[in-house]
Design an enzyme around this catalytic site. Structure first.
Site, PDB file in Angstrom:
ATOM      1  N   CYS A  12      28.299  41.978  47.961  1.00 51.06           N
ATOM      2  CA  CYS A  12      27.673  40.846  47.067  1.00 51.06           C
ATOM      3  C   CYS A  12      28.224  39.689  47.674  1.00 51.06           C
ATOM      4  CB  CYS A  12      28.318  41.125  45.739  1.00 51.06           C
ATOM      5  SG  CYS A  12      29.974  40.900  45.754  1.00 51.06           S
ATOM      6  N   HIS A  40      37.896  45.140  48.047  1.00 51.12           N
ATOM      7  CA  HIS A  40      38.666  46.425  47.709  1.00 51.12           C
ATOM      8  C   HIS A  40      37.760  47.577  48.271  1.00 51.12           C
ATOM      9  CE1 HIS A  40      41.027  44.995  43.747  1.00 51.12           C
ATOM     10  NE2 HIS A  40      41.735  45.186  45.026  1.00 51.12           N
ATOM     11  N   HIS A  87      39.358  38.417  45.029  1.00 47.97           N
ATOM     12  CA  HIS A  87      39.603  38.450  43.572  1.00 47.97           C
ATOM     13  C   HIS A  87      40.480  37.544  42.976  1.00 47.97           C
ATOM     14  CE1 HIS A  87      38.976  42.504  45.330  1.00 47.97           C
ATOM     15  NE2 HIS A  87      38.319  42.711  44.402  1.00 47.97           N
ATOM     16  N   CYS A 109      36.374  34.457  45.166  1.00 48.23           N
ATOM     17  CA  CYS A 109      34.892  34.466  44.695  1.00 48.23           C
ATOM     18  C   CYS A 109      34.782  33.179  43.663  1.00 48.23           C
ATOM     19  CB  CYS A 109      34.417  35.747  44.025  1.00 48.23           C
ATOM     20  SG  CYS A 109      32.669  35.259  43.534  1.00 48.23           S
ATOM     21  N   HIS A 137      44.192  45.700  37.368  1.00 48.55           N
ATOM     22  CA  HIS A 137      43.498  44.888  38.515  1.00 48.55           C
ATOM     23  C   HIS A 137      44.021  43.714  38.769  1.00 48.55           C
ATOM     24  CE1 HIS A 137      39.812  43.625  40.728  1.00 48.55           C
ATOM     25  NE2 HIS A 137      39.666  44.815  40.645  1.00 48.55           N
ATOM     26  N   GLU A 139      42.255  40.974  39.855  1.00 48.64           N
ATOM     27  CA  GLU A 139      41.565  39.775  39.397  1.00 48.64           C
ATOM     28  C   GLU A 139      42.284  39.549  38.039  1.00 48.64           C
ATOM     29  OE1 GLU A 139      37.228  40.104  38.858  1.00 48.64           O
ATOM     30  OE2 GLU A 139      37.552  38.892  37.180  1.00 48.64           O
ATOM     31  N   SER A 233      38.245  49.924  43.929  1.00 50.52           N
ATOM     32  CA  SER A 233      37.105  49.010  43.471  1.00 50.52           C
ATOM     33  C   SER A 233      36.573  49.031  42.085  1.00 50.52           C
ATOM     34  CB  SER A 233      35.875  49.092  44.388  1.00 50.52           C
ATOM     35  OG  SER A 233      34.752  48.776  43.981  1.00 50.52           O
ATOM     36  N   SER A 234      37.070  48.195  41.377  1.00 52.76           N
ATOM     37  CA  SER A 234      36.539  48.081  39.849  1.00 52.76           C
ATOM     38  C   SER A 234      35.002  48.262  39.584  1.00 52.76           C
ATOM     39  CB  SER A 234      37.135  46.963  39.251  1.00 52.76           C
ATOM     40  OG  SER A 234      36.495  46.772  37.977  1.00 52.76           O
ATOM     41  N   SER A 277      31.453  45.829  47.672  1.00 48.50           N
ATOM     42  CA  SER A 277      32.224  45.790  48.973  1.00 48.50           C
ATOM     43  C   SER A 277      32.215  47.101  49.938  1.00 48.50           C
ATOM     44  CB  SER A 277      33.841  45.467  48.597  1.00 48.50           C
ATOM     45  OG  SER A 277      34.337  46.552  47.900  1.00 48.50           O
TER      46      SER A 277
HETATM   47 FE1  F3S Z   1      30.684  39.114  41.400  1.00 47.20          FE
HETATM   48 FE2  F3S Z   1      31.117  39.961  44.063  1.00 47.20          FE
HETATM   49 FE3  F3S Z   1      32.217  37.602  43.027  1.00 47.20          FE
HETATM   50  S1  F3S Z   1      30.822  41.270  42.273  1.00 47.20           S
HETATM   51  S2  F3S Z   1      32.419  37.907  40.791  1.00 47.20           S
HETATM   52  S3  F3S Z   1      29.905  38.165  43.275  1.00 47.20           S
HETATM   53  S4  F3S Z   1      33.211  39.246  44.378  1.00 47.20           S
END
Ligand code: F3S
Length: 294
Positions: A12, A40, A87, A109, A137, A139, A233-234, A277
Protein backbone atom coordinates in the site's frame (compact mmCIF):
# COMPACT_ATOMS: atom_id res chain seq x y z
CA UNK A 1 -8.59 -25.13 -12.25
CA UNK A 2 -8.24 -21.36 -12.26
CA UNK A 3 -5.95 -19.24 -10.06
CA UNK A 4 -7.01 -15.63 -9.47
CA UNK A 5 -4.89 -12.96 -7.79
CA UNK A 6 -6.76 -10.27 -5.91
CA UNK A 7 -6.24 -7.07 -7.94
CA UNK A 8 -5.68 -5.11 -4.70
CA UNK A 9 -2.48 -6.85 -3.59
CA UNK A 10 0.98 -5.31 -3.33
CA UNK A 11 2.47 -2.68 -1.03
CA UNK A 12 0.00 0.00 0.00
CA UNK A 13 1.02 3.64 -0.25
CA UNK A 14 2.20 3.92 3.38
CA UNK A 15 4.26 0.73 3.33
CA UNK A 16 5.92 1.61 0.02
CA UNK A 17 6.77 5.06 1.30
CA UNK A 18 8.30 3.66 4.52
CA UNK A 19 10.35 0.93 2.82
CA UNK A 20 11.57 3.39 0.14
CA UNK A 21 12.60 5.80 2.92
CA UNK A 22 14.85 3.17 4.51
CA UNK A 23 16.54 2.30 1.19
CA UNK A 24 16.97 5.98 0.46
CA UNK A 25 18.68 6.61 3.82
CA UNK A 26 20.87 3.52 3.43
CA UNK A 27 22.51 5.18 0.43
CA UNK A 28 23.86 7.89 2.76
CA UNK A 29 26.16 5.42 4.50
CA UNK A 30 24.84 6.00 8.03
CA UNK A 31 23.98 3.40 10.63
CA UNK A 32 20.27 2.97 10.22
CA UNK A 33 17.91 2.05 13.04
CA UNK A 34 14.18 1.75 12.66
CA UNK A 35 12.02 2.44 15.68
CA UNK A 36 9.88 -0.69 15.57
CA UNK A 37 9.92 -2.98 12.52
CA UNK A 38 9.50 -0.58 9.59
CA UNK A 39 6.49 -2.63 8.38
CA UNK A 40 4.94 -5.87 9.61
CA UNK A 41 6.46 -8.31 7.19
CA UNK A 42 9.28 -10.62 8.27
CA UNK A 43 10.65 -11.00 4.73
CA UNK A 44 11.00 -7.24 4.29
CA UNK A 45 12.69 -6.94 7.70
CA UNK A 46 15.07 -9.81 6.95
CA UNK A 47 16.18 -8.19 3.69
CA UNK A 48 16.77 -4.87 5.45
CA UNK A 49 18.71 -6.57 8.24
CA UNK A 50 20.97 -8.07 5.61
CA UNK A 51 21.74 -4.51 4.55
CA UNK A 52 22.68 -3.64 8.14
CA UNK A 53 19.43 -2.04 9.31
CA UNK A 54 18.78 -2.61 13.03
CA UNK A 55 15.45 -2.52 14.80
CA UNK A 56 14.93 -0.65 18.09
CA UNK A 57 12.19 -2.51 19.92
CA UNK A 58 11.32 -0.04 22.64
CA UNK A 59 12.10 3.19 24.44
CA UNK A 60 14.82 1.47 26.47
CA UNK A 61 16.68 0.53 23.28
CA UNK A 62 16.38 4.12 22.07
CA UNK A 63 17.63 5.43 25.41
CA UNK A 64 20.66 3.17 25.13
CA UNK A 65 21.83 4.78 21.85
CA UNK A 66 24.66 7.29 22.23
CA UNK A 67 23.59 10.92 21.83
CA UNK A 68 23.65 12.57 18.43
CA UNK A 69 24.84 15.85 19.95
CA UNK A 70 26.37 16.53 23.33
CA UNK A 71 23.67 15.77 25.88
CA UNK A 72 23.45 14.76 29.54
CA UNK A 73 27.20 15.14 29.81
CA UNK A 74 27.76 12.61 27.00
CA UNK A 75 30.06 13.34 24.08
CA UNK A 76 28.54 13.97 20.66
CA UNK A 77 29.34 12.02 17.56
CA UNK A 78 26.71 9.39 16.88
CA UNK A 79 26.14 9.25 13.14
CA UNK A 80 23.09 7.04 13.53
CA UNK A 81 19.85 7.74 11.76
CA UNK A 82 16.56 6.59 13.29
CA UNK A 83 13.57 5.98 11.03
CA UNK A 84 10.13 5.94 12.60
CA UNK A 85 8.10 2.97 11.38
CA UNK A 86 4.99 3.19 9.17
CA UNK A 87 2.69 2.43 12.13
CA UNK A 88 3.77 5.51 14.04
CA UNK A 89 4.93 6.06 17.60
CA UNK A 90 3.86 7.97 20.69
CA UNK A 91 4.72 11.61 21.28
CA UNK A 92 7.19 10.50 23.95
CA UNK A 93 9.41 8.86 21.31
CA UNK A 94 9.70 12.12 19.33
CA UNK A 95 10.56 13.94 22.55
CA UNK A 96 13.27 11.44 23.33
CA UNK A 97 14.74 11.66 19.82
CA UNK A 98 14.91 15.44 20.19
CA UNK A 99 16.36 15.21 23.67
CA UNK A 100 19.11 12.88 22.53
CA UNK A 101 19.79 15.03 19.49
CA UNK A 102 19.42 12.05 17.19
CA UNK A 103 18.85 12.52 13.51
CA UNK A 104 15.57 10.95 12.46
CA UNK A 105 13.20 10.60 9.55
CA UNK A 106 9.50 10.14 10.12
CA UNK A 107 8.12 7.35 7.91
CA UNK A 108 4.79 7.20 9.76
CA UNK A 109 2.03 6.66 7.21
CA UNK A 110 0.19 10.00 6.76
CA UNK A 111 -3.12 8.24 7.48
CA UNK A 112 -1.79 7.24 10.90
CA UNK A 113 -0.37 10.73 11.49
CA UNK A 114 -3.84 12.11 10.84
CA UNK A 115 -5.20 10.01 13.72
CA UNK A 116 -2.47 11.32 16.06
CA UNK A 117 -3.57 14.88 15.24
CA UNK A 118 -7.25 14.08 15.77
CA UNK A 119 -6.87 12.36 19.16
CA UNK A 120 -4.46 15.00 20.42
CA UNK A 121 -6.87 17.81 19.54
CA UNK A 122 -10.07 16.11 20.71
CA UNK A 123 -8.58 14.88 23.99
CA UNK A 124 -7.14 18.31 24.67
CA UNK A 125 -10.69 19.65 24.32
CA UNK A 126 -11.75 17.24 27.04
CA UNK A 127 -13.28 14.41 25.03
CA UNK A 128 -12.85 10.83 26.14
CA UNK A 129 -11.10 8.94 23.33
CA UNK A 130 -12.16 5.47 22.23
CA UNK A 131 -9.78 3.73 19.85
CA UNK A 132 -11.41 0.77 18.13
CA UNK A 133 -8.60 -1.66 17.42
CA UNK A 134 -6.13 -4.18 18.76
CA UNK A 135 -4.64 -2.95 22.07
CA UNK A 136 -1.47 -4.95 21.44
CA UNK A 137 -0.77 -3.41 18.02
CA UNK A 138 2.05 -0.89 17.54
CA UNK A 139 -0.21 1.59 15.79
CA UNK A 140 -2.77 1.61 18.60
CA UNK A 141 -0.08 1.98 21.27
CA UNK A 142 1.35 4.91 19.32
CA UNK A 143 -2.09 6.52 18.99
CA UNK A 144 -2.70 6.24 22.74
CA UNK A 145 0.56 8.09 23.20
CA UNK A 146 -1.00 11.18 21.57
CA UNK A 147 -4.09 11.30 23.81
CA UNK A 148 -3.93 13.99 26.43
CA UNK A 149 -5.64 12.31 29.35
CA UNK A 150 -7.52 9.07 29.59
CA UNK A 151 -8.56 6.88 26.67
CA UNK A 152 -9.67 3.33 26.07
CA UNK A 153 -9.14 0.69 23.38
CA UNK A 154 -12.05 -1.56 22.42
CA UNK A 155 -11.62 -4.45 20.04
CA UNK A 156 -14.73 -6.59 20.18
CA UNK A 157 -18.49 -6.13 19.96
CA UNK A 158 -18.76 -7.58 23.50
CA UNK A 159 -16.36 -4.93 24.83
CA UNK A 160 -18.34 -2.23 23.03
CA UNK A 161 -21.61 -3.50 24.57
CA UNK A 162 -20.09 -3.30 28.06
CA UNK A 163 -18.48 0.11 27.58
CA UNK A 164 -19.85 2.99 29.65
CA UNK A 165 -18.19 6.40 29.19
CA UNK A 166 -17.11 8.33 32.27
CA UNK A 167 -19.96 10.42 33.70
CA UNK A 168 -20.64 13.64 31.77
CA UNK A 169 -17.85 13.15 29.22
CA UNK A 170 -18.27 13.51 25.47
CA UNK A 171 -16.79 10.58 23.56
CA UNK A 172 -14.69 10.69 20.42
CA UNK A 173 -14.26 7.45 18.45
CA UNK A 174 -11.46 6.63 16.00
CA UNK A 175 -10.39 3.30 14.56
CA UNK A 176 -7.10 1.61 13.89
CA UNK A 177 -6.37 2.15 10.18
CA UNK A 178 -6.58 -1.55 9.41
CA UNK A 179 -9.69 -2.37 11.42
CA UNK A 180 -12.57 -4.23 9.78
CA UNK A 181 -14.63 -1.42 8.28
CA UNK A 182 -18.05 -3.06 8.77
CA UNK A 183 -17.25 -4.04 12.34
CA UNK A 184 -16.17 -0.47 13.14
CA UNK A 185 -19.55 0.89 12.07
CA UNK A 186 -21.35 -1.84 13.94
CA UNK A 187 -19.52 -0.78 17.12
CA UNK A 188 -20.33 2.90 16.51
CA UNK A 189 -24.01 1.92 16.11
CA UNK A 190 -23.94 0.24 19.52
CA UNK A 191 -22.81 3.54 21.12
CA UNK A 192 -25.47 5.48 19.24
CA UNK A 193 -28.23 3.08 20.28
CA UNK A 194 -27.14 3.48 23.88
CA UNK A 195 -27.62 7.22 23.46
CA UNK A 196 -24.01 8.19 24.23
CA UNK A 197 -22.80 11.60 23.14
CA UNK A 198 -20.36 10.42 20.47
CA UNK A 199 -18.47 12.01 17.60
CA UNK A 200 -16.78 9.71 15.13
CA UNK A 201 -13.89 9.92 12.68
CA UNK A 202 -13.76 7.00 10.30
CA UNK A 203 -10.02 6.47 10.23
CA UNK A 204 -10.02 3.05 8.57
CA UNK A 205 -7.68 3.85 5.71
CA UNK A 206 -9.04 3.77 2.16
CA UNK A 207 -6.42 1.21 1.06
CA UNK A 208 -7.61 -1.12 3.82
CA UNK A 209 -11.26 -0.62 2.96
CA UNK A 210 -10.63 -1.30 -0.71
CA UNK A 211 -8.54 -4.40 0.02
CA UNK A 212 -11.12 -5.82 2.37
CA UNK A 213 -13.89 -5.31 -0.18
CA UNK A 214 -11.82 -6.86 -2.96
CA UNK A 215 -10.70 -9.87 -0.87
CA UNK A 216 -14.29 -10.47 0.26
CA UNK A 217 -15.51 -10.49 -3.35
CA UNK A 218 -12.81 -12.96 -4.41
CA UNK A 219 -13.41 -15.22 -1.39
CA UNK A 220 -17.11 -15.35 -2.26
CA UNK A 221 -16.39 -17.02 -5.58
CA UNK A 222 -13.29 -19.05 -4.65
CA UNK A 223 -13.29 -22.67 -3.42
CA UNK A 224 -9.92 -22.14 -1.73
CA UNK A 225 -8.35 -18.87 -0.57
CA UNK A 226 -4.71 -18.24 0.26
CA UNK A 227 -3.92 -15.14 2.34
CA UNK A 228 -0.22 -14.17 2.39
CA UNK A 229 1.25 -11.86 5.00
CA UNK A 230 3.26 -11.32 8.17
CA UNK A 231 2.29 -12.99 11.44
CA UNK A 232 2.08 -9.58 13.14
CA UNK A 233 0.36 -7.80 10.28
CA UNK A 234 -2.99 -6.53 11.46
CA UNK A 235 -4.39 -5.93 7.99
CA UNK A 236 -3.44 -9.47 6.90
CA UNK A 237 -5.18 -10.94 9.94
CA UNK A 238 -8.29 -8.96 9.05
CA UNK A 239 -8.15 -10.19 5.45
CA UNK A 240 -7.90 -13.73 6.77
CA UNK A 241 -10.91 -13.15 9.06
CA UNK A 242 -12.97 -11.74 6.16
CA UNK A 243 -11.99 -14.47 3.69
CA UNK A 244 -12.67 -17.23 6.23
CA UNK A 245 -16.23 -15.96 6.64
CA UNK A 246 -16.83 -16.36 2.90
CA UNK A 247 -14.64 -19.35 2.07
CA UNK A 248 -14.31 -22.24 4.53
CA UNK A 249 -10.97 -23.36 3.05
CA UNK A 250 -8.85 -20.30 3.71
CA UNK A 251 -5.11 -20.62 4.40
CA UNK A 252 -2.96 -17.97 6.17
CA UNK A 253 0.70 -18.25 5.18
CA UNK A 254 3.78 -16.06 5.54
CA UNK A 255 5.79 -17.60 2.73
CA UNK A 256 5.49 -20.49 0.30
CA UNK A 257 7.19 -22.77 2.87
CA UNK A 258 4.06 -22.60 5.04
CA UNK A 259 1.77 -23.78 2.28
CA UNK A 260 0.72 -27.41 2.57
CA UNK A 261 -2.04 -27.44 0.06
CA UNK A 262 -4.32 -30.34 -0.70
CA UNK A 263 -6.72 -29.65 -3.50
CA UNK A 264 -9.49 -32.11 -4.31
CA UNK A 265 -10.43 -32.44 -8.00
CA UNK A 266 -13.66 -30.54 -7.39
CA UNK A 267 -11.78 -27.26 -6.76
CA UNK A 268 -12.42 -24.85 -9.64
CA UNK A 269 -11.02 -21.59 -8.35
CA UNK A 270 -8.12 -20.76 -6.01
CA UNK A 271 -7.98 -17.13 -4.92
CA UNK A 272 -4.83 -15.43 -3.65
CA UNK A 273 -4.74 -12.23 -1.65
CA UNK A 274 -2.07 -10.56 0.48
CA UNK A 275 -1.55 -7.98 3.20
CA UNK A 276 -0.45 -4.44 2.49
CA UNK A 277 3.18 -5.14 3.42
CA UNK A 278 3.59 -8.39 1.47
CA UNK A 279 6.22 -8.10 -1.29
CA UNK A 280 5.04 -8.99 -4.82
CA UNK A 281 7.85 -11.53 -5.05
CA UNK A 282 6.14 -13.69 -2.39
CA UNK A 283 2.77 -13.45 -4.12
CA UNK A 284 4.31 -14.53 -7.42
CA UNK A 285 6.08 -17.50 -5.82
CA UNK A 286 2.82 -18.77 -4.36
CA UNK A 287 0.95 -18.16 -7.59
CA UNK A 288 3.55 -20.06 -9.67
CA UNK A 289 3.60 -22.93 -7.22
CA UNK A 290 -0.17 -23.39 -7.36
CA UNK A 291 -0.29 -23.08 -11.15
CA UNK A 292 2.52 -25.59 -11.71
CA UNK A 293 1.54 -28.17 -9.11
CA UNK A 294 -2.21 -28.35 -9.43
FE1 F3S B 1 -3.27 2.37 5.06
FE2 F3S B 1 -1.04 1.30 4.36
FE3 F3S B 1 -1.05 3.57 5.63
S1 F3S B 1 -2.82 0.20 5.08
S2 F3S B 1 -2.77 3.38 6.94
S3 F3S B 1 -1.86 3.23 3.58
S4 F3S B 1 0.39 1.92 5.93
Amino acid sequence: MEVKIDPCTGFCFGVKRAVDTVYEQLKKGKTIYTYGPIVHNEEVIRELEEQGVRVLDDVQALKALPCGKACSGEAAGNSAMVIICAHGVSKQVYEMLEEKGLEYVDATCPFVKRIHGIVEKESREGKYIVVVGDPGHTEVKGTLGWCQGDAVVLETVEEAEKFVPPEGRKVFVVSQTTFNYNKFYYIVEIFEKKGYNVSVANTVCSATEERQRSARALAEEADVMIVIGGRHSSNTKKLYEICSEKCAKTYFIQTLDDLHLELPKSVRLVGITAGASTPNKLIEEVQNYVRINF
